[in-house]
Design a protein around this motif. Structure first.
Motif, short mmCIF file in Angstrom:
data_model
loop_
_atom_site.label_atom_id
_atom_site.label_comp_id
_atom_site.label_asym_id
_atom_site.label_seq_id
_atom_site.Cartn_x
_atom_site.Cartn_y
_atom_site.Cartn_z
N ILE A 133 38.74 33.84 40.15
CA ILE A 133 38.99 34.46 41.45
C ILE A 133 39.22 33.39 42.52
N ARG A 134 38.39 32.35 42.51
CA ARG A 134 38.52 31.28 43.49
C ARG A 134 39.87 30.57 43.34
N TRP A 135 40.27 30.32 42.09
CA TRP A 135 41.57 29.68 41.86
C TRP A 135 42.71 30.56 42.34
N SER A 136 42.63 31.87 42.11
CA SER A 136 43.67 32.80 42.55
C SER A 136 43.80 32.81 44.05
N GLN A 137 42.67 32.78 44.74
CA GLN A 137 42.69 32.77 46.20
C GLN A 137 43.30 31.48 46.74
N GLU A 138 42.93 30.36 46.15
CA GLU A 138 43.37 29.07 46.69
C GLU A 138 44.80 28.73 46.29
N THR A 139 45.20 29.10 45.07
CA THR A 139 46.51 28.70 44.56
C THR A 139 47.58 29.75 44.80
N LEU A 140 47.23 31.01 44.59
CA LEU A 140 48.23 32.08 44.68
C LEU A 140 48.16 32.85 45.99
N ASN A 141 47.17 32.50 46.83
CA ASN A 141 46.99 33.20 48.12
C ASN A 141 46.86 34.71 47.93
N ILE A 142 46.07 35.10 46.94
CA ILE A 142 45.88 36.51 46.62
C ILE A 142 44.65 37.04 47.34
N SER A 143 44.80 38.20 47.96
CA SER A 143 43.66 38.88 48.56
C SER A 143 42.94 39.66 47.46
N VAL A 144 41.72 39.32 47.19
CA VAL A 144 40.99 39.91 46.07
C VAL A 144 40.44 41.28 46.45
N THR A 145 40.83 42.29 45.67
CA THR A 145 40.32 43.65 45.83
C THR A 145 39.52 44.03 44.60
N SER A 146 38.85 45.18 44.68
CA SER A 146 38.04 45.63 43.54
C SER A 146 38.92 45.86 42.31
N ASN A 147 40.11 46.42 42.52
CA ASN A 147 41.01 46.66 41.39
C ASN A 147 41.49 45.34 40.79
N LEU A 148 41.75 44.36 41.66
CA LEU A 148 42.21 43.07 41.16
C LEU A 148 41.10 42.37 40.37
N VAL A 149 39.86 42.48 40.85
CA VAL A 149 38.74 41.91 40.12
C VAL A 149 38.63 42.54 38.74
N LYS A 150 38.85 43.85 38.67
CA LYS A 150 38.81 44.54 37.39
C LYS A 150 39.90 44.01 36.46
N ASP A 151 41.10 43.81 37.00
CA ASP A 151 42.20 43.27 36.20
C ASP A 151 41.90 41.84 35.74
N MET A 152 41.33 41.05 36.66
CA MET A 152 41.00 39.67 36.31
C MET A 152 39.92 39.62 35.23
N ASN A 153 38.99 40.53 35.32
CA ASN A 153 37.93 40.59 34.32
C ASN A 153 38.50 40.90 32.94
N ALA A 154 39.47 41.82 32.91
CA ALA A 154 40.13 42.15 31.64
C ALA A 154 40.94 40.97 31.13
N ALA A 155 41.61 40.26 32.06
CA ALA A 155 42.39 39.09 31.66
C ALA A 155 41.48 37.98 31.13
N LEU A 156 40.33 37.81 31.74
CA LEU A 156 39.37 36.81 31.28
C LEU A 156 38.86 37.16 29.88
N GLU A 157 38.59 38.43 29.65
CA GLU A 157 38.12 38.86 28.33
C GLU A 157 39.18 38.55 27.27
N GLU A 158 40.43 38.83 27.60
CA GLU A 158 41.52 38.53 26.67
C GLU A 158 41.63 37.01 26.45
N TRP A 159 41.49 36.23 27.51
CA TRP A 159 41.57 34.78 27.39
C TRP A 159 40.49 34.25 26.47
N LEU A 160 39.28 34.78 26.60
CA LEU A 160 38.17 34.32 25.76
C LEU A 160 38.42 34.66 24.30
N ARG A 161 38.98 35.85 24.05
CA ARG A 161 39.24 36.24 22.66
C ARG A 161 40.34 35.38 22.06
N VAL A 162 41.36 35.08 22.84
CA VAL A 162 42.42 34.19 22.35
C VAL A 162 41.89 32.77 22.19
#
Length: 412
Positions: A374-403
């Protein structure tokens, strides 16, 4: 290592449009578990040539044509569009097979076997590809193919140790129905077979203790009991009820069901290039204009693919660094959980630590990695973090860990 790159293998000075032609119309030939040569499909070659001639203003972009054929395949699945994409993914299939051979050296399969396993999964890869989330079809395929091969090997290992009765214990009503439909049985036959399977499962499978795959062979008394129950149930369950069955017929039916289920769930390796019965392999389809406004817009959108890929690489580096910064015990728990697939209870037994410790370590480790993402997304991509985005990031992190832990051969 033998080069498998199409343009190196052809050893010809190609112009960009020639490269596109070869990329979407040639197939790899393997001999004695080694790459031999590229074979050109004349029908595919004419198809891509016609597209290039009729759309001279469209640049010879690999990503554009991959997107074009994938969109066409999505909108109107056909042998032609699928074959173009199958040709395009030949290199991805080869390298997935090459890596699998290097990893699983003690199996009976060779490079050609793994290559065919990958080829047979092209349709699955195409269905899973989402242009809005992946930078390119080839990038997605390079990760998806090794994962699919690994899943298939695990399933086949289970199938190999299962008797027919162990296999019938595992399957659901839906899987039995799909297997019988796939085998080409009539509606009335399917109804009879499913009822016989239901009676068999009620009288035999549920009474077996434990989870063994190697269930004992049913005896004649059991078959007679199943036949009697079937003859009673058919009066209310089947329309028309059909004739009575003896124990021999019931045994034959259940054996055939097991064969159909095994063939459906664990099919033999077959190339996508072989047309299915009744399918015209020379079928021509009405293709959309590659230079149409919508496709041109998508092509333009693909121009930022390189930027997205760079962002993915950066994100991977950030997560990798954050992972290595975790304490040793947390890293070990993540490895056991994602790489070896152990449950929390199994981790407790292996590491000899308490259940609250395992649960707390897992939660804290994922929370730490998510906070980093989340911190990297805010600093690098200038993304405003919302609850839905956190949910998507959490799913992306889970996929990253499995890969990350699922296949060490995947480039990260």
């Amino acid at each position: 290592m033998l080069a498998i790159t199409k343009f190196e293998s052809f050893k010809l000075p190609m112009r960009p449009r020639q490269e596109i032609i070869e990329m979407f119309s040639t197939f790899a030939q393997l001999e004695t578990d080694r790459f031999s040569k590229w074979l050109t499909d004349s029908k595919l070659r004419r198809s891509i040539q016609n597209c290039l001639v009729s759309s001279a203003e469209v640049p010879a972009s690999e990503k554009f044509w991959a997107l074009y054929w994938h969109k066409n395949w999505r909108n109107s699945p056909s042998s032609l569009a699928g074959m173009h994409l199958s040709a395009y993914l030949q290199e991805s299939c080869y390298w997935a097979a090459y890596k699998t051979v290097a990893r699983f050296t003690n199996t009976q399969y060779g490079l050609a076997d793994y290559f065919q396993l990958a080829i047979a999964e092209v349709k699955t890869i195409l269905e899973g590809f989402n242009p809005d989330r992946s930078s390119s079809l080839k990038t997605y395929a390079s990760i998806a193919f090794p994962s699919r091969i690994k899943d298939i090997l695990r399933q086949r290992k289970e199938a190999d140790i299962c008797t027919n009765w162990g296999l019938l214990r595992k399957v659901s009503k839906k899987q039995v129905l799909e297997a019988l439909q796939n085998a080409g049985l009539s509606i009335s036959q399917i109804a009879q077979y499913r009822l016989a399977w239901t009676c068999f499962k009620e009288l035999y499978l549920q009474n077996q203790s434990g989870g063994s795959n190697k269930l004992p062979e049913p005896d004649r008394n059991l078959w007679s009991t199943v036949a009697n129950l079937y003859n009673i149930e058919r009066q209310s369950q089947l329309t028309p009820p059909g004739s009575e069955c003896n124990h021999q017929t019931i045994e034959q039916w259940l054996t055939k069901i097991a064969v159909c289920v095994r063939a459906y769930l664990y099919p033999p390796v077959a190339s996508l290039n072989v047309p299915k019965p009744g399918e015209d392999s020379s079928q021509e389809i009405d293709l959309p204009d590659p230079s149409s406004e919508s496709l041109m817009a998508e092509m333009i959108a693909q121009e930022d693919a390189e930027n997205r890929q760079n962002q993915l690489s950066q994100m991977n580096g950030v997560l990798q660094k954050a992972l290595l910064s975790l304490d040793t015990q947390s890293q070990e728990i993540l490895k056991l959980y994602y790489k070896q697939g152990l449950t929390q209870q199994q981790i407790i037994q292996q590491l000899q630590i308490s259940q609250p410790t395992v649960s707390r370590r897992l939660i804290k480790a994922r929370e730490s990695l998510l906070a980093t993402l989340i911190r990297w997304s805010q600093e690098t991509l200038n993304i405003s973090v919302t609850s839905n985005l956190v949910k998507d990031m959490n799913a992306a992190l889970e996929e990253w860990l499995r890969v990350r832990y699922g296949d060490s051969l995947i480039p990260l």
